[in-house]
Write a protein that holds these residues in place. Sequence first.
Motif, short mmCIF file in Angstrom:
data_model
loop_
_atom_site.label_atom_id
_atom_site.label_comp_id
_atom_site.label_asym_id
_atom_site.label_seq_id
_atom_site.Cartn_x
_atom_site.Cartn_y
_atom_site.Cartn_z
N GLU A 74 26.71 20.33 1.06
CA GLU A 74 27.67 21.30 1.61
C GLU A 74 28.82 20.62 2.33
O GLU A 74 29.69 21.28 2.91
CB GLU A 74 26.96 22.28 2.56
CG GLU A 74 26.02 23.23 1.85
CD GLU A 74 25.34 24.20 2.82
OE1 GLU A 74 25.67 24.18 4.03
OE2 GLU A 74 24.48 24.98 2.36
N HIS A 81 33.39 27.59 -0.36
CA HIS A 81 32.65 26.47 0.26
C HIS A 81 33.31 25.14 -0.09
O HIS A 81 32.63 24.15 -0.35
CB HIS A 81 31.19 26.48 -0.22
CG HIS A 81 30.43 27.69 0.19
ND1 HIS A 81 30.01 27.89 1.48
CD2 HIS A 81 30.03 28.77 -0.51
CE1 HIS A 81 29.37 29.05 1.55
NE2 HIS A 81 29.37 29.61 0.36
N VAL A 104 16.63 30.39 1.78
CA VAL A 104 17.99 30.06 2.23
C VAL A 104 18.23 28.58 1.95
O VAL A 104 17.71 27.72 2.63
CB VAL A 104 18.13 30.32 3.75
CG1 VAL A 104 19.56 29.99 4.20
CG2 VAL A 104 17.77 31.76 4.08
N GLY A 133 23.59 28.78 1.62
CA GLY A 133 22.84 29.93 2.14
C GLY A 133 22.10 30.73 1.06
O GLY A 133 21.55 31.78 1.34
N LYS A 134 22.07 30.22 -0.16
CA LYS A 134 21.44 30.95 -1.27
C LYS A 134 20.12 30.30 -1.68
O LYS A 134 19.91 29.11 -1.46
CB LYS A 134 22.40 30.98 -2.46
CG LYS A 134 23.70 31.73 -2.16
CD LYS A 134 23.39 33.17 -1.79
CE LYS A 134 24.65 33.93 -1.39
NZ LYS A 134 24.33 35.30 -0.96
N ARG A 137 17.43 20.48 8.20
CA ARG A 137 17.49 21.79 8.84
C ARG A 137 16.11 22.15 9.38
O ARG A 137 15.10 21.64 8.89
CB ARG A 137 17.89 22.86 7.82
CG ARG A 137 19.25 22.64 7.21
CD ARG A 137 19.46 23.65 6.08
NE ARG A 137 20.80 23.49 5.49
CZ ARG A 137 21.20 24.14 4.39
NH1 ARG A 137 20.36 24.98 3.78
NH2 ARG A 137 22.42 23.94 3.91
#
Lengths: 815, 166, 415
Positions: free
Chosen positions: C180, B22, C196, C200-201, C187
């Motif tokens: 990120e 990432h 999520v 994505g964790k 979102r």
Amino acid sequence: MTKQVTLTIDGKQTTVPEGTLVVDAAKTVGIDIPVFCYHPKMEPVGMCRMCLVEVGRPVIDRATNQVVMENGQPKIQFLPKLETACTNKVEDGMVVLTQSEKAKAGQKSTLEFLLTSHPLDCPVCDKGGECPLQNLTMAHGPGQSRFLYDEKMHLAKHVPLGELIWLDRERCIQCARCIRFQDEIAGESVLGFDERGRSTQIVSISDPGFDSVFSGNTTDICPVGALTTADFRFGARPWELQASASICTQCPVGCNTTLNTRREAKEDGEIVVKRVMPRQNEEVNEIWLCDKGRFAHHYTESKVRLTKPMVRKEDKLAKVSWKTALDLAGEKLGEAKAKSVVLASGRLSNEDLFNLKALADGLGAQAILYSDMGGGDLVAQVGMTQGSNLGALGKGDAIVVIASDLYEEAPIWWLRVKQAAERGATLIVANPRATKLDRFATFSVRYAYGDEIKTVQNLGRKSKIGDAFAKANNAVIFFGSEGLGLNGSTNLAAACAKLLEETGHIGKPNNGLIGVWQRVNDQGAWEIGFQPEADLATALKGKVVYVVGADPTGDDPALAKALNGAKFVIAQDILETATTEIADVVLPAQAYNEREGTYTSGERRVQRFYPAVPVTGEARPDFVITAQVAKQAGVIMEGISVSIAFDILAASVKSFEDLNYAKLAEVKEQWPQVGRSELYYGGTTYENKQGLGVQLISGAQRGETVSLPKVQKETALRPKEKELLAVPINKLYDRGLTVSPAELLDQRVGEATVALHPTAAENLGLKAGQRVKISFDGVSGEAVVKLDESISTGVALVPRSMGIAIREPALAKVK
Amino acid sequence: MSLAEKYPKEVKQILAKYPPEHKRAAVMPLLYLAQRNDGYVTKDAMKDVAQMLEITDTDVASIVGFYTLYHDEHKSKYYMQVCTDLPCALRGADQFMENLCEHLGIQVGETTPDGLVTLEAVTCLAACDKAPMFQLQGPDGLEYHEDMTLDKTLELIAALKREDKQ
Amino acid sequence: MSYVVLRHRDIPGIDKLDVYEKNGGFAAWKKVVTGMKPEDVTKTVKDSGLRGRGGAGFPTGMKWSFMDNKNWPHYVVANADESEPGTFKDREIMEKNPFQFLEGLAIASYAVGANVSYVYLRGEFWPVAAILDEKIAEMEKAGYLGNKLFGTEYSLKIFTHLGAGAYICGEESAMLESLEGKRGQPRVRPPFPAAVGLFGKPTLINNVETFTNVPMILSNGADWYKGMGTADSAGVKVFSLSGRVRKPGNYELPFGTTFRQLIYEHGGGILEGRPVKAIMPAGASSSLIVVDDKTLDMQMDYATVRTLGADLGSASVIILDDTISIDWVINKTIHFFRHESCGKCTPCREGTYWMQTIADRMKHGQATSDDVDLLRNVALQMRGKCLCPLGDFSTMAVVTGIERFPQDFKLPVKA
Ligand SMILES: Cc1cc2nc3c(=O)[nH]c(=O)nc-3n(C[C@H](O)[C@H](O)[C@H](O)COP(=O)(O)O)c2cc1C
Ligand code: SF4
Ligand code: FES
């Protein structure tokens, strides 16, 4: 089988697979929930807020865990806020209201907000007539705006995002469909949002601008007129356009298209093609089209179209009547019989090629496919077969791409393969240099030009890659002609076929061999019995040559020489070419968009195309001309109407057995529904009402014994120290006859290049961008130096059809 | 010269903060590094960062465009960003700004004639109890100046001038 | 009373490691890692009644228990974006009492099984980030962070990450996008970060002040903390007092303290001794509370403030006196939200811009009484339709301002 869920939308009950979005569930019962940002091919983002609806769920009694009933009906609890139908997944017992006062008010307010900054210049907008925003505004837009017009933000209306696509910043409603298409589907995120809030706007700073061969698709899915193509913008109003179904002729994928035509004043009243649009075929191109297919169509309007038959008199071509030309051609062929040759290319339809083959057989003459790539006969045996769909490949399946740069040679296949990899298929990309597919490959295999066979055989051995391939439920191999001539590619096909056979990946749907051909119907030609000729020059010498849809003289000095040595040359084409210039008889043929016919795609799908524009001059369809020539040559041929020609073909060629035009025209319902200018808006892609085509059954599936040739040891030249090996590669935008007339693409076609490894260039004292002379066996030409770290220092990559005739690897000098 | 070549240590540190798969997450700190290096984020810097993180130039540009602390053009060496948001305005920030403009002879958003300082009005900087206040964005970062008066501010600017001279 | 969060006001030099240790620093951290099961840590926090200090006031322990344990790794992100106009507490905490905040973050990380945690600071806080980086390095040296802590199998790293000027990045999902390396845009939820989140964790997000309460809770026990504050709002809160008071600043007080106490006992009263006209208890996002003697004696806790037609939010209490006209106030808040709207969803992107055009028309005397109604209408039309709460936030002062202070919106009727 996924769990089914039952819910009620506006009182209509529907049962759909678990995980379906409310907006799609509604569509299945004919309810159009208006959307802008949502597109059924992309991840929902819930940003435009157009699809607001009321969502209710059955009340569950905590204690008993039972649905609470209220006079016989489950008690429904509605959520306090409106929900976006594009992000909410269906649930059992869910109740959705799309037309309630509250829902309607919500949708109306989103619309009003959008209109506060939208110019509403529908009368001059290319999208006018197929625009969901326009339709919604008509339906229930606010009569007059509460937003003061003079407080509107005024923004640039003509922003080029590259030379192909234009942006109108005032019309953009910031739905991000274009950005998400490039990112999620094309995998090339060359569009983005700049700034934020009310100033948010689309930008692309790639070089060249909007650097993607899929850019045109964004103009289809843009829900307003913000994105337009340089080809069509201001060209016409959508409602003035006629629509005719067609097939893209640019590559073997066989994308389904719709040709939009209109009578043009400036073309003195002629009906011309205004734009090429994708036509939905989920098993071929889905709803997409590459930019070559979209923009390169202009060659059929070329100024050098042949309009009248011609015959050579005192070394000059003179226009004559059809009768004169046909008599002469027929007579010469009739005399020469076996001493004549039929040379035809995959640009022709199945019907054309079948009649040509019949003529050759009648004369006992050789029918030669004009191509430098072999293996189509093997594809007919172990290729894709009925029921295949690249869209169905995913986890547990494997795909090999070898000696081909799919992005450059067949972009939509590249897209489909990429998506299969993203669905979990094992993707093995084997090529001597880096290509854009590597990014999605499970395994990238690099080999030296010349080591193709060894590379395939290694895939058969025990190894991580080998096992992945052998154990795959379904496996497909794409083989191409990068760095290979006819012998090399024929041998490569044999090796691939053998591997597929050994691993049991033949004779069943979604398994087998696919040739990445250079022309739309090469596979059709193979199925019909055409074969390329290794020593073409010799084969032509002293013969009466009937050359159709090909320009050997223009392509290759060696062949030009050979044709000069021919006894008599009959050239049949749609355009003037170097070959028609030296021919003794010239027969003008109709372009694909002036007539009917069928092509066979690389996946062996036979698809129909239909007339869209009037015939140019006195041109006739190839298969008709051939039938008439045959008659004069004393060969009887009934195939003078297209469907009859096809019926006879179907009766005589095994793989076409039982096919007919009616079958090819059958359609079934496809998902997602495109819904052009409806409120549930998939884009301007056309629905497919004219036929999805039919895939041929492979020999292996018909139960024929598969007879594969023995794989030869590699004989091709190899790069050696201290000398350069020129190898052919394929380029999307080349100088081919069917591309160059489209001026719009000039910039992307660019100049002829020769790619060298930086070190190789250094050794030769060359820099990137420098002009050089490259020469190899008899051929020589100018090219601009490009650098590529991923290739070996021994090779020089020369793109095909860029003016330097390269049919197979050759030792070269670069100065 | 690329950032990685010029600031190997910093770049390494930055990349180490995020999971390798990432690494795109490093785009913001790297852009700060680029901005410190050139005074603003140049097109080349965007390309450089994009390559390092294997994203497109456009991806990087759209990040620069979204966040107000990145500048994609060179306006001046310093940015004097006065908070004129509600809490500060309740304590005379607007008046302070007006006086400042008057003395510098420029409007909000403009740069001093000598091209040294650009005066900007910004939203809350989380120093509402110390109004009037501003942040000074310069080559070596960013510092708060709180409980400011016109005189103190003009002195500061004079000091910046002197420092800039030598 | 002695401080819980702003302990630097009791203990000078607590931002030095040795001083912090001398005063019980990292005892809780060591006890937790060496002697407590993660779920027990969570339970203690649950029992303490601690609620999130970032604005929503969500029960903290419960949030910790939501983390999806089928999906790993887990992350924890400290929300140090502090961008709500009128909020300036997290900055003081991180500058003056950094170790306690970091210890709280560490304890939370252990409780949810995260081995990597981030502190997301607004870009303007880069000097603060520099301080934290220093402190984190000291903690690593001293063995409070790093691999196999206190000889156990547990490892933890903490990194700082700077935003770059975007209020919306305080909204947790936008913050994750920003972390990120993307544009800081919210979102669609669900899925929530606990399922999520970052990369994505599953991800836990709490406010700086929330974390800073945690070490003391684990040292002194849940009951000790519950003993402070009110039934519905346990413990102490740092109130950021700003606006027309004599002594603006941060005041750590138990929930339930009255507005009058905050303004007059601690804030030194109103400038020039003028009367309080209105209160915005949650910064620019709050509704305007009409103030009379009765309201001044109302308690500041989540439940009571709601009865006044407002939310306590992050307790950034902005005081307006009678020299301030409300139409001026909402012009300010509208400009703020127009500037900070991320542009992702239509109602917020277009609505904030539309409201601004009307508000400016009013400001420049070009408006009529119809415009006041239109402004209120546009605001109401935005409500409940946006992708994230920012859109609704932008309407709070507008609607309540117009409805509760009509006298400040008297405009000529359109001819
Ligand atoms: C527009 C918006 C801005 C926000 N800004 C902040 C902020 O600056 N700091 C913060 O801690 N929480 C902020 N929040 C709340 C966070 O989304 C999140 O709820 C909070 O950080 C959770 O931590 P807590 O449970 O400890 O309160 C904001 C929320 C919204 C919708
Ligand atoms: S250009 Fe079209 S597709 Fe792209 S964001 Fe704007 S409206 Fe949407
Ligand atoms: S929010 Fe559902 S279609 Fe855009």
